[in-house]
Enzyme design. Structure first.
Site, PDB file in Angstrom:
ATOM      1  CE  LYS A   1      -3.848   1.898   2.784  1.00 45.82           C
ATOM      2  NZ  LYS A   1      -4.675   1.632   3.996  1.00 45.82           N
TER       3      LYS A   1
ATOM      4  CB  SER B   1      -7.764   3.603   3.243  1.00 49.59           C
ATOM      5  OG  SER B   1      -6.924   3.033   4.232  1.00 49.59           O
TER       6      SER B   1
ATOM      7  CB  SER C   1      -8.272   0.826   6.326  1.00 45.87           C
ATOM      8  OG  SER C   1      -8.960   2.050   6.396  1.00 45.87           O
TER       9      SER C   1
END
Length: 535
Positions: A126, A206, A230
Site C-alpha cells: 500500500k 482505504s 481499512s
C-alpha cells in the site's frame, strides 16, 4: 559459485530494462519473448500454476524443484498488471528493481540458501508504507516528490525474508482521513480504483488497491493498513483474505499514520495460508505470543478444525436483508462442520461511536506532524491543509478536507479530556469483546465484514456505515476477513475477531472457515451489475 553469480548478473542486465518502470510510472511490461509461453499476458497460468489458487508453499515447492523461478513468477505478475490493471487501476507503480530481486532469489534457491517461505514471492505494498527506492505518497501530491530516506521496518523485514517488492498499490487518499464524505479507492496520485467483480462498484478503503490487485491476481501477497476497517472491509468487498493484527505485532515505523493508538499494517492474500506466512515475516517471529500459542507456520501448514469450536454470530441486520440471509447460510454451514454458533450482541457500541472520532482527530494531528517532519513537502498539518487549497487536482473527486481542519483544531493529546476519552475507548472496546467471549465460552466472534459494494460516485461519496470492524480496531485486537459468499455478483466477507494476541488462533480458525465455506471465485470485471441495481 562464481559462474552462477555471473549468470545471475547477466540475467539482471538483460531482462530488467525490458519490464521495469521508473518510479512513479505505471508498469510497462515486456511482451513474451522467444521461448515464452504462447498464453496471453492476462492469463493466470504460468508453467502449469494457476495464480488464482496457488499458495506460497506450493510455489516454494516448485521453486525448490527448479520447475518454477521467481523471475518467471515475477514476470507473470508484471504481465498481468499490464494486461489487467487498466480495468481496475489498482497498481500505482512497479519497482525498477523487482526483476533483480527475483533473480537474486533464484540464485539463493539454486545454492540451497532460501531465506524462508517468502523468498522470491512478489508482494505489493500500500502506498502509505515507506520505500527508499519508490515514492510513498499516501495518495497525495504533497508527498509525490523524493522517496523517503529509508524503508519502513516492515519493508526491511520483507526484504530480509527475500520477498520481491513488486510495487505500490493505490489507496484512499490519506487512508480516508481527509474529507467528511470521501470516495474510497480515490487518490489524487492514482485516480479511482475499481472493484474487479463489478467495475462501477467501490472497492472499499482505504487498502483499496491492495485488495483489488489481489482479487485480480496481480501479486501473490499485498500489505494493507488499518485504523478501523481499512484492511478487513476491502478484503471482504473484493473477495480476498485480510488480517488486521493485534496492535503492536507489526511495527508502525515508516507507515503514514492516523493514530498510533489504533494503526497497524497487516497481510492480505487470496488464502489464509499465505496470510499467516506473511504475518510471520511482518511480525519478525513465528508466534504472536508466548506459551502454548500455535506457530504461524504450523497454522499455514495444516488446516484447523471447526469441530467443537464456539462462534458468536453478531448479525448486524443494518447491512441489509441479503447480507443477513448470507450470514444465516454461513452459520448453517459452520454448524454442519461441527461448530456451535450462538447469536450475540456486543455492548457499548454507541459509546464507542461517540468517542472514537474525536480521539482520532487529536491523535492524527500529533502523529501526522511527526511523520511530515521526516519528509520533503508540507512540514505539518497546517501546511498540508494549505497545499490542498492551492492544488486543484487534490479536489478533482471531492473537495473537502474537513477532517484535516477539525484535527488542526482538536485538543492536544496532552489534554486530560482527551486522555480520559482514549482510556474509556480502550476499556469499553476490550470489554465489548472479552465479556461476550467469556459469557458464551467463545473461540471467536463473527459478523459480516461489509455490505455489497456500493456504486462509486464522487459527488455522493461513500455509502458505508460498517460497524463490525470497530470493536477489534479500537481494542487493538486481531480481526480477520475471509470470503463468505456473494450477494448477486458482489463479494461479502465474514469478519472473525478474538482476544489480544490471538492472531495465530484466529488464523487457524479462519483457515477452517475458509475451507468449509469455499466461497472464493475469480472476478468477472463486469461493467455494472446485470440488474443495474445499487446499494
Amino acid at each position: 559459485m562464481k559462474k552462477r553469480s555471473m549468470a545471475a548478473l547477466t540475467a539482471i542486465l538483460v531482462v530488467v530494462p525490458l519490464v521495469a518502470a521508473a518510479p512513479g510510472q505505471r508498469v510497462q511490461a515486456a511482451e513474451p519473448g522467444p521461448g515464452d509461453s504462447a498464453r496471453s499476458a492476462g492469463s493466470t497460468l504460468v508453467r502449469g500454476v494457476d495464480l488464482d489458487t496457488v499458495t506460497i508453499p506450493e510455489l516454494q515447492e516448485r521453486m525448490d524443484r527448479g520447475s518454477l523461478s521467481s523471475l518467471g513468477l515475477t514476470l507473470a505478475y508484471l504481465r498481468r498488471i499490464k494486461a489487467v490493471d487498466p480495468k481496475i487501476n489498482a497498481v500505482l507503480r512497479t519497482s525498477p528493481t523487482a526483476l533483480g530481486q527475483a533473480v537474486a532469489s533464484d540464485l539463493r534457491h539454486r545454492l540451497g540458501r532460501s531465506r524462508g517461505p517468502l523468498d522470491g514471492i512478489p508482494v505489493l505494498l500500500k502506498d502509505n508504507v515507506n520505500t527508499r527506492d519508490m515514492p510513498t505518497t499516501a495518495g497525495s501530491l504533497a508527498l509525490a516528490g523524493r522517496p523517503p530516506a529509508s524503508d519502513a521496518d516492515l519493508v526491511k523485514k520483507l526484504r530480509a525474508a527475500g520477498a520481491v517488492i513488486l510495487g505500490k498499490a493505490n489507496l484512499s487518499e490519506w487512508a480516508n482521513f481527509r474529507a467528511a464524505k470521501p470516495t474510497s479507492g480515490w487518490s489524487a496520485v492514482g485516480g479511482q480504483t475499481n472493484n474487479p467483480y463489478v467495475l462501477d462498484r467501490n472497492p472499499c478503503g482505504s487498502s483499496s488497491g491492495s485488495a483489488a490487485a489481489l482479487a485480480a491476481s496481480l501479486a501473490q501477497v499485498a500489505i494493507g493498513t488499518e485504523t478501523d476497517g481499512s484492511i478487513v472491509c476491502p478484503a471482504g468487498m473484493n473477495g480476498v483474505v485480510g488480517l488486521k493484527p493485534s496492535l503492536g505485532v507489526v511495527s508502525q515505523s515508516g507507515v503514514v499514520p492516523i493514530s498510533a493508538a489504533q494503526d497497524t499494517a497487516g497481510p492480505m492474500a487470496r488464502n489464509v495460508t499465505d496470510t499467516a506466512l506473511t504475518l510471520a515475516v511482518l511480525s519478525g517471529r513465528d508466534t504472536v505470543r508466548e506459551g502454548d500459542a500455535p506457530s504461524l507456520t504450523d497454522v499455514a501448514g495444516r488446516g484447523g478444525t471447526l469441530r467443537g469450536k464456539r462462534i458468536g454470530l453478531w448479525r448486524l441486520p443494518s447491512l441489509g436483508a441479503e447480507v443477513d440471509a448470507l450470514m444465516t447460510r454461513t452459520a448453517e454451514r459452520l454448524v454442519a462442520a461441527g461448530a456451535e454458533v450462538v447469536e450475540v450482541s456486543l455492548p457499548y457500541q454507541e459509546r464507542l461511536a461517540e468517542l472514537e472520532f474525536p480521539a482520532l482527530l487529536s491523535e492524527f494531528h500529533r502523529d501526522i506532524d511527526a511523520y511530515l517532519a521526516t519528509r520533503e513537502g508540507p512540514r505539518d498539518l497546517a501546511e498540508l491543509i494549505e497545499f490542498n487549497r492551492t492544488h486543484p487536482q487534490e479536489r478533482s473527486c471531492f473537495a473537502g478536507q474537513e477532517l484535516f481542519e477539525q484535527a488542526l483544531a482538536a485538543p492536544p493529546t496532552t489534554n486530560p479530556e482527551y486522555r480520559a476519552m482514549r482510556a474509556e475507548l480502550t476499556d469499553l472496546s476490550r470489554r465489548s469483546i472479552d465479556e461476550v467471549m467469556t459469557e458464551h465460552g467463545l473461540d471467536a466472534i463473527a459478523s459480516p465484514a461489509n455490505p455489497p459494494a456500493w456504486t462509486t460516485d464522487c459527488a455522493r461519496g461513500d455509502n458505508d456505515v460498517i460497524p463490525s470492524s470497530t470493536p477489534a480496531a479500537v481494542a487493538g485486537y486481531p480481526s480477520l476477513s475471509v470470503p463468505a459468499g456473494f450477494v448477486g455478483e458482489l463479494p461479502v466477507g465474514l469478519l472473525l475477531m478474538a482476544g489480544d494476541r490471538q492472531d495465530a488462533e484466529l488464523l487457524s480458525l479462519g483457515g477452517a472457515v475458509e475451507q468449509r465455506l469455499n466461497a472464493w471465485r475469480a472476478p468477472g470485471y463486469l461493467p455494472t451489475t446485470p440488474s443495474g441495481t445499487s446499494h
